[in-house]
Design a protein around this motif. Structure first.
Motif, PDB file in Angstrom:
ATOM      1  N   THR A  74      14.502   6.294   9.148  1.00  0.00           N
ATOM      2  CA  THR A  74      13.458   5.816   8.250  1.00  0.00           C
ATOM      3  C   THR A  74      12.396   6.890   8.036  1.00  0.00           C
ATOM      4  OG1 THR A  74      11.962   4.945   9.954  1.00  0.00           O
ATOM      5  CG2 THR A  74      13.779   3.511   9.231  1.00  0.00           C
ATOM      6  N   SER A 100       0.456   5.248   0.854  1.00  0.00           N
ATOM      7  CA  SER A 100       1.318   4.113   1.180  1.00  0.00           C
ATOM      8  C   SER A 100       1.241   3.719   2.649  1.00  0.00           C
ATOM      9  CB  SER A 100       2.773   4.420   0.805  1.00  0.00           C
ATOM     10  OG  SER A 100       3.327   5.392   1.677  1.00  0.00           O
ATOM     11  N   ILE A 101       0.595   4.527   3.486  1.00  0.00           N
ATOM     12  CA  ILE A 101       0.479   4.174   4.909  1.00  0.00           C
ATOM     13  C   ILE A 101      -0.979   4.006   5.337  1.00  0.00           C
ATOM     14  CG2 ILE A 101       2.680   5.206   5.577  1.00  0.00           C
ATOM     15  CD1 ILE A 101       1.090   7.640   6.611  1.00  0.00           C
ATOM     16  N   GLU A 104      -2.209   1.314   8.022  1.00  0.00           N
ATOM     17  CA  GLU A 104      -1.029   0.805   8.729  1.00  0.00           C
ATOM     18  C   GLU A 104      -1.160   0.987  10.235  1.00  0.00           C
ATOM     19  OE1 GLU A 104       1.163  -1.395   9.106  1.00  0.00           O
ATOM     20  OE2 GLU A 104       2.260  -0.810   7.285  1.00  0.00           O
ATOM     21  N   PRO A 172       6.720  -2.295  10.917  1.00  0.00           N
ATOM     22  CA  PRO A 172       7.484  -2.769   9.755  1.00  0.00           C
ATOM     23  C   PRO A 172       6.867  -3.985   9.078  1.00  0.00           C
ATOM     24  CG  PRO A 172       8.596  -3.391  11.772  1.00  0.00           C
ATOM     25  CD  PRO A 172       7.471  -2.480  12.178  1.00  0.00           C
ATOM     26  N   SER A 184       9.456  -5.988   4.168  1.00  0.00           N
ATOM     27  CA  SER A 184       9.317  -5.174   5.370  1.00  0.00           C
ATOM     28  C   SER A 184       9.337  -3.710   4.979  1.00  0.00           C
ATOM     29  CB  SER A 184      10.486  -5.450   6.328  1.00  0.00           C
ATOM     30  OG  SER A 184      10.445  -4.608   7.458  1.00  0.00           O
ATOM     31  N   ARG A 185       8.727  -2.886   5.784  1.00  0.00           N
ATOM     32  CA  ARG A 185       9.039  -1.460   5.684  1.00  0.00           C
ATOM     33  C   ARG A 185      10.479  -1.250   6.148  1.00  0.00           C
ATOM     34  NH1 ARG A 185       4.842   1.966   4.660  1.00  0.00           N
ATOM     35  NH2 ARG A 185       2.738   1.173   5.083  1.00  0.00           N
ATOM     36  N   HIS A 186      11.064  -0.156   5.674  1.00  0.00           N
ATOM     37  CA  HIS A 186      12.355   0.324   6.180  1.00  0.00           C
ATOM     38  C   HIS A 186      13.548  -0.526   5.778  1.00  0.00           C
ATOM     39  CE1 HIS A 186       9.483   2.673   8.296  1.00  0.00           C
ATOM     40  NE2 HIS A 186       9.315   1.848   9.317  1.00  0.00           N
ATOM     41  N   HIS A 323       9.832   3.127  -0.320  1.00  0.00           N
ATOM     42  CA  HIS A 323       9.041   4.048   0.496  1.00  0.00           C
ATOM     43  C   HIS A 323       7.602   3.593   0.652  1.00  0.00           C
ATOM     44  CE1 HIS A 323      11.828   7.822   0.441  1.00  0.00           C
ATOM     45  NE2 HIS A 323      12.462   6.706   0.754  1.00  0.00           N
ATOM     46  N   PHE A 325       5.708  -0.729   0.773  1.00  0.00           N
ATOM     47  CA  PHE A 325       5.846  -2.097   1.289  1.00  0.00           C
ATOM     48  C   PHE A 325       7.006  -2.770   0.569  1.00  0.00           C
ATOM     49  CE2 PHE A 325       1.346  -0.856   1.630  1.00  0.00           C
ATOM     50  CZ  PHE A 325       1.246  -0.837   3.015  1.00  0.00           C
ATOM     51  N   GLU A 326       8.186  -2.623   1.112  1.00  0.00           N
ATOM     52  CA  GLU A 326       9.417  -2.958   0.408  1.00  0.00           C
ATOM     53  C   GLU A 326       9.733  -4.451   0.476  1.00  0.00           C
ATOM     54  OE1 GLU A 326      11.381   1.426   1.274  1.00  0.00           O
ATOM     55  OE2 GLU A 326      11.991  -0.282   2.494  1.00  0.00           O
TER      56      GLU A 326
END
Length: 349
Positions: A74, A100-101, A104, A172, A184-186, A323, A325-326
């Protein structure tokens, strides 16, 4: 007979996978999880020198092989600098943006084998102190980790065991909704890893004899460009990457169908294989979309660049906000699983 796809089981597997930290370069734990899952089902596996995992299901034709791949590594980061104020500068692993982070929660994985939590923030976060809190650039100079420990200087941080080069993973924040979404992330690309594991399980439970020996590569360096470019047997004819479908303005991909990629930044995918996948989707009433991903490369394109003489393709569930918050929907997972189920039992192009 167990209903397939078992979407609840797939989502449970995704939740387990995304909860195991695995930024590129720090993937031993998640590879071990996948290896244990397959070993319990008596699937032959081995690890390559890069740390990826290859599983093989025998087929009737041993002279021509297929390979399917999904990546378990990831996005993440690495400690770049221990700052004098006790905070950490980071270097990014993978192709994403600092914004994007921001905010977090994260974990610093120390070389000593223990984890320390923290939060990724702008140095100029407090609006009561910094006039440019909203306008300052989100970049390597301004973003930092606030460590969850009483530290006032670099010596305090190093006393915790934190040092330059320690890996950093992101929380995540995985959740499912009553409306069928998983966010989730990833999900890139652990949703696809879960799909392949479920596919292998179904082949075994239904005692399916595959037409061709089929390999499943769980790669661990895709986010940095070379996860699936090796360990491809010379008998391999078709190589299918199972990775996220990219959504956004001008894209056909959605969260409810399987995305079949016709071209990405590496160029077009094999026309014959693409047409074969479309035919299978139509024949079996599988929801699909054809699409072009403009800023994207896959393990299949990495294999082509490495010089392998293969027919290559790319499919996967549609993932919103890649890449970052999916999110995807159980319908996309189901359509992807159905297409792969029919593909591995079909004749080669």
């Amino acid at each position: 007979m167990t209903t397939y796809p078992n979407t609840e089981e797939t989502i449970q597997l995704i939740q387990e996978l995304v909860s195991i930290p695995s930024p590129s370069g720090y993937t031993d734990n998640v590879i071990q999880f996948v290896e244990d899952y397959l070993t319990k089902r008596d699937v032959d596996t081995y690890r390559n020198r890069k740390g990826g995992l290859i599983a093989t299901l025998p087929g009737q034709d041993t002279t021509r092989h297929r390979m399917l791949t999904a990546h378990v590594d990831t996005l993440g980061a690495m400690v770049k600098e221990v700052k004098g104020n006790g905070r950490l500068k980071i270097a990014l692993i993978g192709g994403f943006k600092f914004n994007s982070i921001e905010g977090e929660y994260c974990r610093i994985h120390t070389a000593g084998g223990h984890d320390i939590t923290g939060t990724i923030l702008m140095h100029q976060t407090s609006v009561h102190v910094y006039k440019d809190a909203g306008t300052a650039e989100r970049n390597e100079d301004n973003m930092e980790i606030r460590v969850d420990a009483r530290v006032e200087n670099a010596d305090d941080v190093r006393a915790l065991g934190i040092e330059v080069g320690d890996f950093v993973s992101f929380d995540p924040r995985v959740e499912t909704t009553d409306s069928g979404f998983i966010k989730s992330r990833h999900l890139d690309d652990k949703a696809s890893v879960a799909i392949l594991l479920q596919l292998i399980k179904r082949v075994q439970e239904e005692n399916i004899t595959l037409p061709y020996t089929t390999h499943f590569l769980i790669s661990n360096n895709e986010e940095i460009g070379y996860g699936g470019n090796s360990n491809i047997t010379p008998e391999t004819v078709e190589y299918l990457a199972v990775d996220m479908g990219a959504m956004g303005d001008g894209q056909a991909t959605d969260e409810y169908t399987v995305s079949i990629c016709v071209k990405d930044a590496s160029g077009p995918y094999h026309l014959g294989l693409r047409n074969h996948l479309v035919e299978l989707a139509r024949k079996n009433n599988i929801g699909y979309q054809l699409d072009i991903y403009p800023y994207y490369g896959s393990d299949a394109s990495a294999a082509i660049r490495a010089g392998h003489d293969i027919v290559h393709g790319l499919v996967g569930p549609g993932i919103d906000s890649s890449h970052a918050f999916e999110r995807t929907h159980e319908a996309s997972l189901t359509n992807t699983e159905h297409l792969l189920y029919h593909y591995i039992q079909s004749e080669m192009v």
